[in-house]
Scaffold this active site. Sequence first.
Site, PDB file in Angstrom:
ATOM      1  N   LYS A   1     -38.379  27.559   0.518  1.00  0.00           N
ATOM      2  CA  LYS A   1     -37.312  28.393  -0.044  1.00  0.00           C
ATOM      3  C   LYS A   1     -36.206  27.526  -0.651  1.00  0.00           C
ATOM      4  O   LYS A   1     -35.742  27.777  -1.756  1.00  0.00           O
ATOM      5  CB  LYS A   1     -36.709  29.275   1.049  1.00  0.00           C
ATOM      6  CG  LYS A   1     -35.441  29.982   0.616  1.00  0.00           C
ATOM      7  CD  LYS A   1     -34.871  30.846   1.702  1.00  0.00           C
ATOM      8  CE  LYS A   1     -33.845  30.160   2.558  1.00  0.00           C
ATOM      9  NZ  LYS A   1     -32.496  30.102   1.976  1.00  0.00           N
ATOM     10  N   ASN A   2     -35.794  26.500   0.078  1.00  0.00           N
ATOM     11  CA  ASN A   2     -34.641  25.716  -0.362  1.00  0.00           C
ATOM     12  C   ASN A   2     -34.932  24.808  -1.557  1.00  0.00           C
ATOM     13  O   ASN A   2     -34.014  24.207  -2.111  1.00  0.00           O
ATOM     14  CB  ASN A   2     -34.073  24.889   0.800  1.00  0.00           C
ATOM     15  CG  ASN A   2     -33.292  25.770   1.760  1.00  0.00           C
ATOM     16  OD1 ASN A   2     -33.119  26.959   1.523  1.00  0.00           O
ATOM     17  ND2 ASN A   2     -32.829  25.172   2.857  1.00  0.00           N
TER      18      ASN A   2
ATOM     19  N   CYS B   1     -25.021  33.698   4.292  1.00  0.00           N
ATOM     20  CA  CYS B   1     -25.041  33.658   5.758  1.00  0.00           C
ATOM     21  C   CYS B   1     -23.633  33.448   6.304  1.00  0.00           C
ATOM     22  O   CYS B   1     -22.862  32.646   5.778  1.00  0.00           O
ATOM     23  CB  CYS B   1     -25.900  32.497   6.245  1.00  0.00           C
ATOM     24  SG  CYS B   1     -27.639  32.852   6.316  1.00  0.00           S
TER      25      CYS B   1
ATOM     26  N   ARG C   1     -18.077  27.337   4.728  1.00  0.00           N
ATOM     27  CA  ARG C   1     -18.932  26.979   3.599  1.00  0.00           C
ATOM     28  C   ARG C   1     -18.231  27.062   2.247  1.00  0.00           C
ATOM     29  O   ARG C   1     -18.553  27.904   1.415  1.00  0.00           O
ATOM     30  CB  ARG C   1     -20.199  27.835   3.606  1.00  0.00           C
ATOM     31  CG  ARG C   1     -20.967  27.706   4.901  1.00  0.00           C
ATOM     32  CD  ARG C   1     -22.276  28.439   4.867  1.00  0.00           C
ATOM     33  NE  ARG C   1     -23.335  27.630   4.299  1.00  0.00           N
ATOM     34  CZ  ARG C   1     -24.595  28.029   4.221  1.00  0.00           C
ATOM     35  NH1 ARG C   1     -24.939  29.209   4.642  1.00  0.00           N
ATOM     36  NH2 ARG C   1     -25.517  27.257   3.719  1.00  0.00           N
TER      37      ARG C   1
ATOM     38  N   LYS D   1     -18.629  14.101   1.878  1.00  0.00           N
ATOM     39  CA  LYS D   1     -19.548  14.536   2.920  1.00  0.00           C
ATOM     40  C   LYS D   1     -20.854  14.894   2.216  1.00  0.00           C
ATOM     41  O   LYS D   1     -20.819  15.333   1.064  1.00  0.00           O
ATOM     42  CB  LYS D   1     -18.934  15.793   3.558  1.00  0.00           C
ATOM     43  CG  LYS D   1     -19.607  16.329   4.759  1.00  0.00           C
ATOM     44  CD  LYS D   1     -18.741  17.467   5.318  1.00  0.00           C
ATOM     45  CE  LYS D   1     -19.459  18.186   6.433  1.00  0.00           C
ATOM     46  NZ  LYS D   1     -18.701  19.340   6.921  1.00  0.00           N
ATOM     47  N   VAL D   2     -21.963  14.699   2.896  1.00  0.00           N
ATOM     48  CA  VAL D   2     -23.244  15.008   2.255  1.00  0.00           C
ATOM     49  C   VAL D   2     -23.375  16.520   2.081  1.00  0.00           C
ATOM     50  O   VAL D   2     -23.233  17.278   3.041  1.00  0.00           O
ATOM     51  CB  VAL D   2     -24.415  14.477   3.105  1.00  0.00           C
ATOM     52  CG1 VAL D   2     -25.754  14.927   2.518  1.00  0.00           C
ATOM     53  CG2 VAL D   2     -24.356  12.965   3.205  1.00  0.00           C
ATOM     54  N   SER D   3     -23.645  16.946   0.865  1.00  0.00           N
ATOM     55  CA  SER D   3     -23.853  18.376   0.601  1.00  0.00           C
ATOM     56  C   SER D   3     -25.097  18.555  -0.266  1.00  0.00           C
ATOM     57  O   SER D   3     -25.192  17.989  -1.360  1.00  0.00           O
ATOM     58  CB  SER D   3     -22.634  18.968  -0.111  1.00  0.00           C
ATOM     59  OG  SER D   3     -22.992  20.186  -0.740  1.00  0.00           O
TER      60      SER D   3
ATOM     61  N   ASP E   1     -31.034  23.531  10.122  1.00  0.00           N
ATOM     62  CA  ASP E   1     -31.818  24.765   9.969  1.00  0.00           C
ATOM     63  C   ASP E   1     -32.891  24.925  11.052  1.00  0.00           C
ATOM     64  O   ASP E   1     -33.581  25.944  11.084  1.00  0.00           O
ATOM     65  CB  ASP E   1     -32.474  24.812   8.578  1.00  0.00           C
ATOM     66  CG  ASP E   1     -31.470  25.136   7.484  1.00  0.00           C
ATOM     67  OD1 ASP E   1     -30.342  25.512   7.817  1.00  0.00           O
ATOM     68  OD2 ASP E   1     -31.827  25.008   6.302  1.00  0.00           O
TER      69      ASP E   1
ATOM     70  N   ILE F   1     -23.207  19.886  11.212  1.00  0.00           N
ATOM     71  CA  ILE F   1     -23.211  20.270   9.789  1.00  0.00           C
ATOM     72  C   ILE F   1     -22.338  21.505   9.549  1.00  0.00           C
ATOM     73  O   ILE F   1     -21.504  21.518   8.651  1.00  0.00           O
ATOM     74  CB  ILE F   1     -24.637  20.542   9.269  1.00  0.00           C
ATOM     75  CG1 ILE F   1     -25.571  19.362   9.592  1.00  0.00           C
ATOM     76  CG2 ILE F   1     -24.632  20.836   7.760  1.00  0.00           C
ATOM     77  CD1 ILE F   1     -25.296  18.089   8.855  1.00  0.00           C
TER      78      ILE F   1
ATOM     79  N   ARG G   1     -35.383  37.088   4.251  1.00  0.00           N
ATOM     80  CA  ARG G   1     -34.788  36.193   3.254  1.00  0.00           C
ATOM     81  C   ARG G   1     -35.482  34.833   3.277  1.00  0.00           C
ATOM     82  O   ARG G   1     -35.512  34.152   2.253  1.00  0.00           O
ATOM     83  CB  ARG G   1     -33.299  35.981   3.551  1.00  0.00           C
ATOM     84  CG  ARG G   1     -32.459  37.232   3.361  1.00  0.00           C
ATOM     85  CD  ARG G   1     -31.002  36.888   3.495  1.00  0.00           C
ATOM     86  NE  ARG G   1     -30.734  35.627   2.808  1.00  0.00           N
ATOM     87  CZ  ARG G   1     -29.818  34.754   3.181  1.00  0.00           C
ATOM     88  NH1 ARG G   1     -29.055  34.992   4.218  1.00  0.00           N
ATOM     89  NH2 ARG G   1     -29.635  33.633   2.501  1.00  0.00           N
TER      90      ARG G   1
HETATM   91  C1  UD1 Z   1     -28.269  23.914   2.155  1.00  0.00           C
HETATM   92  C2  UD1 Z   1     -29.431  24.777   2.615  1.00  0.00           C
HETATM   93  C3  UD1 Z   1     -29.183  25.300   4.024  1.00  0.00           C
HETATM   94  C4  UD1 Z   1     -28.893  24.132   4.967  1.00  0.00           C
HETATM   95  C5  UD1 Z   1     -27.803  23.234   4.408  1.00  0.00           C
HETATM   96  C6  UD1 Z   1     -27.609  21.965   5.234  1.00  0.00           C
HETATM   97  C7  UD1 Z   1     -30.310  25.753   0.595  1.00  0.00           C
HETATM   98  C8  UD1 Z   1     -30.533  26.978  -0.233  1.00  0.00           C
HETATM   99  N1  UD1 Z   1     -29.581  25.897   1.687  1.00  0.00           N
HETATM  100  O1  UD1 Z   1     -27.103  24.742   2.154  1.00  0.00           O
HETATM  101  O2  UD1 Z   1     -30.354  26.011   4.443  1.00  0.00           O
HETATM  102  O3  UD1 Z   1     -28.503  24.634   6.208  1.00  0.00           O
HETATM  103  O4  UD1 Z   1     -28.103  22.830   3.069  1.00  0.00           O
HETATM  104  O5  UD1 Z   1     -28.784  21.258   5.319  1.00  0.00           O
HETATM  105  O6  UD1 Z   1     -30.810  24.693   0.272  1.00  0.00           O
HETATM  106  N2  UD1 Z   1     -19.408  21.725   2.148  1.00  0.00           N
HETATM  107  C9  UD1 Z   1     -18.088  21.623   1.750  1.00  0.00           C
HETATM  108  N3  UD1 Z   1     -17.795  21.839   0.439  1.00  0.00           N
HETATM  109  C10 UD1 Z   1     -18.755  22.142  -0.481  1.00  0.00           C
HETATM  110  C11 UD1 Z   1     -20.105  22.238  -0.060  1.00  0.00           C
HETATM  111  C12 UD1 Z   1     -20.404  22.021   1.270  1.00  0.00           C
HETATM  112  O7  UD1 Z   1     -17.202  21.356   2.565  1.00  0.00           O
HETATM  113  O8  UD1 Z   1     -18.438  22.331  -1.665  1.00  0.00           O
HETATM  114  C13 UD1 Z   1     -19.744  21.494   3.576  1.00  0.00           C
HETATM  115  C14 UD1 Z   1     -20.334  22.720   4.245  1.00  0.00           C
HETATM  116  O9  UD1 Z   1     -19.334  23.580   4.737  1.00  0.00           O
HETATM  117  C15 UD1 Z   1     -21.139  22.084   5.351  1.00  0.00           C
HETATM  118  C16 UD1 Z   1     -21.631  20.786   4.726  1.00  0.00           C
HETATM  119  O10 UD1 Z   1     -20.776  20.536   3.621  1.00  0.00           O
HETATM  120  O11 UD1 Z   1     -20.298  21.762   6.438  1.00  0.00           O
HETATM  121  C17 UD1 Z   1     -23.076  20.797   4.253  1.00  0.00           C
HETATM  122  O12 UD1 Z   1     -23.316  21.943   3.483  1.00  0.00           O
HETATM  123  P1  UD1 Z   1     -24.357  21.946   2.267  1.00  0.00           P
HETATM  124  O13 UD1 Z   1     -25.295  20.804   2.450  1.00  0.00           O
HETATM  125  O14 UD1 Z   1     -23.619  22.040   1.001  1.00  0.00           O
HETATM  126  O15 UD1 Z   1     -25.135  23.311   2.508  1.00  0.00           O
HETATM  127  P2  UD1 Z   1     -25.785  24.231   1.415  1.00  0.00           P
HETATM  128  O16 UD1 Z   1     -26.175  23.420   0.236  1.00  0.00           O
HETATM  129  O17 UD1 Z   1     -24.948  25.431   1.194  1.00  0.00           O
END
Ligand code: UD1
Length: 429
Positions: free
Chosen positions: A22-23, A126, A131, A171-173, A316, A338, A408
Amino acid sequence: MDRIRIRGGNRLSGAIPISGAKNATLPLMIASLLTDETLVLQNVPRLADVVLLQHILANHGVDITLAGKRPGDPEGNGQTLRLSARRIVDTTAPYHLVSKMRASFWVIGPLVARMGEARVSMPGGCAIGTRPVDFHLDALRALGATIDIEEGYVLASANGGLRGGRIRFDKVSVGATHTALMSAALARGESEIENAAREPEIVDVADCLKKMGAIIEGAGTSTIRVQGVERLNAANHTVLPDRIETGTYAMAVAMTGGDVMLQGARADLLQSALDVLQEAGAEVFETNEGIRISRNGTKLAPVRVTTEPFPGFPTDLQAQLMALMSRADGTSQITETIFENRFMHVQELARLGARISLDGEVAKIEGVERLKGAPVMATDLRASVSLVIAGLAAEGETMVHRVYHLDRGFERLEEKLSRCGAEIERVAG
Ligand code: UD1
């Protein structure tokens, strides 16, 4: 609203086909916005989030067709989607669509990269933690976009197109790395993404973008370099297997005992979780067909785990591991780094008899001899499946309410589990 009824106690044995991830599917579908030619995606899972994203992309003008079944296609084979964004007619992603799924916010990068403008509602999705989307916006700014926020919408514009730049995430996103990568692919000049996410889904998207003509180096490492190109073209890409679905079923087998082949699964996508399962007493075998997982007779050993970005233990799978550890012979500890607030499953697991205490980001799970079935409520995608895992091992009946969360992210869950001997069914209405 549909519910899932489980009568626990059966061991699992047989085979479970693993669906496409899915991701990876969601950002790959979004990548279709980057080109006026057709992107063909194979092994697309049948999930509510995929259908929702089809609506969102269609609203921008993307034509999407689903290939029909072919003679000899195995039952439940992944779908083939053809996405064609020949003309983007609307650069607004409205609230009523984006609010249903967070990842749909990611259309912002490709839209501004190709059209020079995007108007995207702030996301929903979610209910885990706050987030925010600040990293996405920082990445777009670093590539020359102007960002305004008006009435719940992000307005991104780049007259004359994006230009290459240096992006460094604090931070890793995962999501922000997708945004940076897709935007930089069409930006003028070179971009560097530092502290990039290394998740396999990033690598899958980068592979697809390369097939479309993008010039990308270093995907899967913390530094990704992109040489922007003027246009991208048609490509055909097969989505990689879902490591979260794989880990979830592996934990279900570890929970109930038994022996199951997870067909098409790849161990390199979830080594940290497989290591934890082995530490807990499950046996894991990598074969040509997939990953075979078994547990026979041995008690479950407690573990200490901290969630981390890839290649660490994935957030996850945190809820599923917690369900598993609720039956361990001793006390386990799980630290969630996370997402804040991603412990909503704790009180529901407690309804089945699990003993879990929380202290900030740390959960202590005192293993119990037996769980007992009860009605429980699904709160988010991964939490709901943790309740299913617990229910499979609980005595008597567990009824999981609000299962739309499951739809989902998990394709034909009841069918896959019942074929391996679980007593699980969907109750409509
Ligand atoms: C993706 C995955 C989700 C998984 C997550 C972490 C998809 C569709 N979803 O979600 O299933 O749980 O990675 O592996 O791929 N953050 C910020 N600012 C931002 C973006 C993120 O502070 O602009 C923070 C978030 O609050 C969180 C952390 O960074 O604490 C990691 O989030 P992120 O890796 O961005 O998650 P998603 O990409 O939304």
